[in-house]
Design a protein around this motif. Structure first.
Motif, PDB file in Angstrom:
ATOM      1  N   PHE A 458       0.833  -1.198   0.000  1.00 27.06           N
ATOM      2  CA  PHE A 458       0.000   0.000   0.000  1.00 27.06           C
ATOM      3  C   PHE A 458       0.870   1.251   0.000  1.00 27.06           C
ATOM      4  N   PRO A 459       0.830   2.050  -1.086  1.00 30.73           N
ATOM      5  CA  PRO A 459       1.687   3.243  -1.166  1.00 30.73           C
ATOM      6  C   PRO A 459       1.009   4.460  -0.538  1.00 30.73           C
ATOM      7  N   ILE A 460       1.645   5.049   0.424  1.00 29.82           N
ATOM      8  CA  ILE A 460       1.119   6.268   1.023  1.00 29.82           C
ATOM      9  C   ILE A 460       2.228   7.313   1.087  1.00 29.82           C
ATOM     10  N   ARG A 461       1.794   8.545   1.193  1.00 27.04           N
ATOM     11  CA  ARG A 461       2.751   9.631   1.396  1.00 27.04           C
ATOM     12  C   ARG A 461       2.120  10.669   2.304  1.00 27.04           C
ATOM     13  N   ALA A 462       2.952  11.360   3.043  1.00 25.37           N
ATOM     14  CA  ALA A 462       2.486  12.394   3.963  1.00 25.37           C
ATOM     15  C   ALA A 462       2.744  13.758   3.340  1.00 25.37           C
ATOM     16  N   MET A 463       1.678  14.543   3.223  1.00 22.43           N
ATOM     17  CA  MET A 463       1.769  15.871   2.633  1.00 22.43           C
ATOM     18  C   MET A 463       1.559  16.921   3.729  1.00 22.43           C
ATOM     19  N   ARG A 464       2.489  17.856   3.813  1.00 23.64           N
ATOM     20  CA  ARG A 464       2.423  18.897   4.828  1.00 23.64           C
ATOM     21  C   ARG A 464       1.381  19.939   4.445  1.00 23.64           C
ATOM     22  N   SER A 500      -1.818  24.888   2.470  1.00 20.82           N
ATOM     23  CA  SER A 500      -0.698  24.503   1.621  1.00 20.82           C
ATOM     24  C   SER A 500      -0.707  22.990   1.427  1.00 20.82           C
ATOM     25  N   PHE A 501      -0.116  22.548   0.357  1.00 20.94           N
ATOM     26  CA  PHE A 501      -0.075  21.117   0.046  1.00 20.94           C
ATOM     27  C   PHE A 501       1.342  20.803  -0.411  1.00 20.94           C
ATOM     28  N   ASP A 502       2.205  20.613   0.585  1.00 18.31           N
ATOM     29  CA  ASP A 502       3.635  20.499   0.316  1.00 18.31           C
ATOM     30  C   ASP A 502       4.093  19.050   0.435  1.00 18.31           C
ATOM     31  N   ASP A 503       4.894  18.625  -0.516  1.00 16.98           N
ATOM     32  CA  ASP A 503       5.457  17.275  -0.484  1.00 16.98           C
ATOM     33  C   ASP A 503       6.658  17.266   0.456  1.00 16.98           C
ATOM     34  N   ASP A 504       6.336  17.488   1.725  1.00 21.69           N
ATOM     35  CA  ASP A 504       7.371  17.648   2.743  1.00 21.69           C
ATOM     36  C   ASP A 504       6.759  17.251   4.079  1.00 21.69           C
ATOM     37  N   ALA A 505       7.317  16.244   4.718  1.00 26.81           N
ATOM     38  CA  ALA A 505       6.748  15.736   5.966  1.00 26.81           C
ATOM     39  C   ALA A 505       7.306  16.426   7.202  1.00 26.81           C
ATOM     40  N   ARG A 506       8.152  17.439   7.037  1.00 27.73           N
ATOM     41  CA  ARG A 506       8.719  18.129   8.193  1.00 27.73           C
ATOM     42  C   ARG A 506       7.686  19.059   8.801  1.00 27.73           C
ATOM     43  N   MET A 507       7.519  18.976  10.111  1.00 28.77           N
ATOM     44  CA  MET A 507       6.533  19.812  10.817  1.00 28.77           C
ATOM     45  C   MET A 507       7.202  21.116  11.229  1.00 28.77           C
TER      46      MET A 507
END
Length: 641
Positions: A458-464, A500-507
């Motif tokens: 299952f492919p997932i990604r976290a978007m900031r 925002s919809f950033d391809d970056d998981a840093r909080m």
């Protein structure tokens, strides 16, 4: 799906019988609508006897009808269920109607026919907008459900997921509505028939008898009602069956559910089970509910529309209907204006609305002037007006769902592993000690669901995502939600803008993200983001967990170890059912539509766990199935794409 064509205004003949101008025939027998419904359908399918055979055990019974019309058969069946059904028997009534009446015509016609006022009033009060797809209504505190399937039977029947115990065939006469009686339709019914399912119809035409017999029904003619010579009664008894019968409802050792996660997804699912009489334990890793991705000040309904009414459009429309009925909202929705980008976008949207043919109460394209009047602020472009959409505080929705007395919430309960023993799922802590156990488990804990469920495929990604508060004075007295380049929701003296919809998981908080939100809002409604920034404040920061196809995971999880062990056979033959982790479900990867997908999951997963008729079409269920990526890998293994 084909565009829905509502029924023209109803008329009445000289004798007071309701008449369909579309088919040139009466809706019900002139000799008595209620007597016909009772004799031909309720007694024809021997419902009282068959219900009595289920005494002493919790059970359900499903009736599938072709031709809802005025709802007389449903109301007669509901009355018979009250009179003779054993305690604990749930009734599911599923009916297909190609040309639904308006709510006003339905109420008027049932009044003329002297329908039971309370039941007829409740039916009219819940009557859905004429939108294609499935619409679920509840009666008798949810013990009786009516699933209205609006559209052509030929398109809808293959998409239904259910096992029928009885069939009512009540279309207009074969000579006037031949499509409702064709052999392919009878074969489609047979695929949904449980063993010994009964069938009844007022039509005794030879072509109808032959079509039923060819589909595997043993047919007999009985004396007709109201002067008709004959009617038909049938029983599904094929000599052989070339397809698997509908699966029986699952057998559970207890009506208990374990839900991991107390965000929007977990709370909605817990409430869905609790409303059906299950005991539910919710385990939340954080110290409070909504401590993950649901920790937003406000969430809005992001309804999708497309000219071809695609999968995402149908899914969000169904989810919006569930949200209106699941108890998470109070008051009237504030509505949404989806602002056009430019004149070309306006032209495309106008053409889309004309092609879809949806009622104006659901969606309407409005001029820039009317959009401004609706919004309370100047809007420079035309827009789609979606009055059913809403925005709410997710913590309020979660609190409303979790307040059910059958739900036990345990916070600060991190689940490290799951184990299945003796038909129950146990949630284990870091030391292997059990935190809770139940007959079914639901993983509603966003990205960690993949680990807990063993979903290597299952492919997932976290978007900031970062949202921004803006002082209301900068924009004006906005009173609806807006969407377009950005979305905006009024909240007292402030407006929430996001996200925002950033391809970056840093909080990491970003002032640039706030400025980006303001810039997108300015491009949508006009304004100066550089001037606004002094009146803007950070609102929230979170991670949206999404799949590569941007659709949620809602359904029973695959058993990936068993799939791997049988990969060769499964890759060769897609008819072989994928192995599942029995009683283990998922509700995660909700992305930016957490509010809508939560309501969808809260309706679907309890229905799956109980083996009810699905309130969603089969093709839509496949698109959100947590096993869809396993199936894609098997196709790639077999050389298909």
């Amino acid at each position: 799906m084909p565009a829905l064509v509502p029924h023209p205004p109803i008329e009445f003949d000289a004798g007071g019988a309701p008449l369909s101008t579309l088919y040139g025939d009466v809706f019900r027998s002139r000799s008595g609508a209620w007597a016909e419904a009772r004799e031909v359908f309720v007694e024809g399918c021997e419902l009282a006897r068959r219900w009595g055979e289920r005494t002493g055990r919790p059970a359900s019974f499903t009736v599938l009808e072709l031709g809802f019309g005025l709802g007389v058969n449903f109301l007669a069946t509901l009355q018979a269920w009250r009179e003779s059904a054993p305690p604990g028997l749930r009734l599911h009534y599923v009916s297909i109607e190609a040309h639904p009446l308006s709510a006003a015509d339905l109420r008027h016609a049932l009044g003329v026919l002297e329908a039971p006022p309370a039941d007829a009033g409740q039916l009219a009060a819940q009557w859905p907008r004429p939108l294609p797809g499935l619409h679920r209504l509840a009666f008798v505190d949810g013990a009786v459900t009516l699933t209205l399937c609006l559209g052509e039977a030929q398109a809808l029947l293959p998409r239904l997921r259910l096992g029928a115990d009885a069939f009512f065939l009540d279309g207009f006469a074969p000579a006037r509505n031949p499509a409702m009686w064709q052999p392919p339709l009878m074969r489609a019914l047979a695929r949904l028939a449980r063993p010994e399912a009964t069938l009844a119809t007022w039509s005794a035409a030879g072509a109808v008898r032959d079509a039923l017999a060819e589909a595997g029904f043993a047919v007999e003619r009985l004396a007709g009602h109201g002067g008709k010579r004959h009617r038909l009664r049938a029983r599904y008894a094929p000599r052989w069956r070339s397809f698997e019968p509908p699966a029986p409802p699952p057998s559970r050792p207890s009506r208990s559910a374990l839900v991991v996660g107390a965000g929007l997804a977990g709370a909605a699912v817990a409430a869905g089970f609790a409303r059906r009489g299950w005991q539910v334990t919710v385990l939340e890793a954080g110290k409070t509910v909504a401590s993950g991705g649901s920790a937003q000040p406000l969430c809005a309904d992001h309804l999708h529309l497309s000219s071809d009414d695609n999968v995402l459009a149908r899914l969000t429309r169904a989810a919006l209907a569930f949200a209106a009925r699941d108890g998470s909202r109070s008051g009237s929705p504030i509505g949404k204006l989806a602002v056009d980008r430019d004149e070309a976008n306006t032209a495309r949207r106008r053409a889309m609305i004309e092609r879809l043919g949806f009622p104006e109460g659901f969606v309407r394209h409005v001029s820039a002037q009317e959009a401004g009047e609706i919004a309370g602020i100047a809007v420079p472009h035309a827009a789609l007006w979606l009055p059913d959409c809403d925005a709410c505080d997710p913590r309020a929705a979660i609190g409303a769902w979790l307040e059910h007395p059958a739900i036990e919430l345990r916070t600060a309960s991190q689940v490290h592993a799951l184990r299945r023993d003796d038909g129950h799922w146990s949630a284990l802590d870091a030391g292997g000690a059990p935190l809770a156990h139940a007959a079914v488990a639901v993983l509603a804990n966003a990205g960690d669901a993949v680990r807990l469920g063993g979903l290597r495929s299952f492919p997932i990604r976290a978007m900031r995502g970062q949202s921004t508060w803006l002082a209301r004075e900068c924009v004006g007295p906005l009173r609806t939600s807006l969407s377009g380049g950005a979305w905006a929701v009024p909240a007292g003296e402030r407006i929430l803008i996001g996200a925002s919809f950033d391809d970056d998981a840093r909080m990491i908080l970003s002032r640039a993200a706030d400025l980006g939100n303001l810039d997108r809002l300015a491009r949508m409604i006009g304004g100066d983001p550089q001037r606004w920034i002094a009146h803007a404040r950070f609102a929230s920061l979170g991670l949206r967990v999404a799949t590569t196809d941007r659709l949620p995971a809602i359904g029973e999880l695959p058993d990936e170890a068993a799939v791997a062990a049988n990969a060769e056979a499964l890759a060769r033959n897609e008819r072989i059912a994928l192995p599942r982790a029995d009683g283990l479900y998922g509700a995660f990867a909700f992305g930016s539509r957490g509010l809508l997908w939560a309501s969808l999951a809260g309706a679907l997963l309890p229905a799956m766990a109980e083996g009810e008729p699905m309130p969603l079409e089969a093709d839509l269920l496949r698109t959100i199935d947590p096993a869809r990526f396993v199936r894609r890998r098997l196709r790639q293994r077999d050389g298909r794409t």
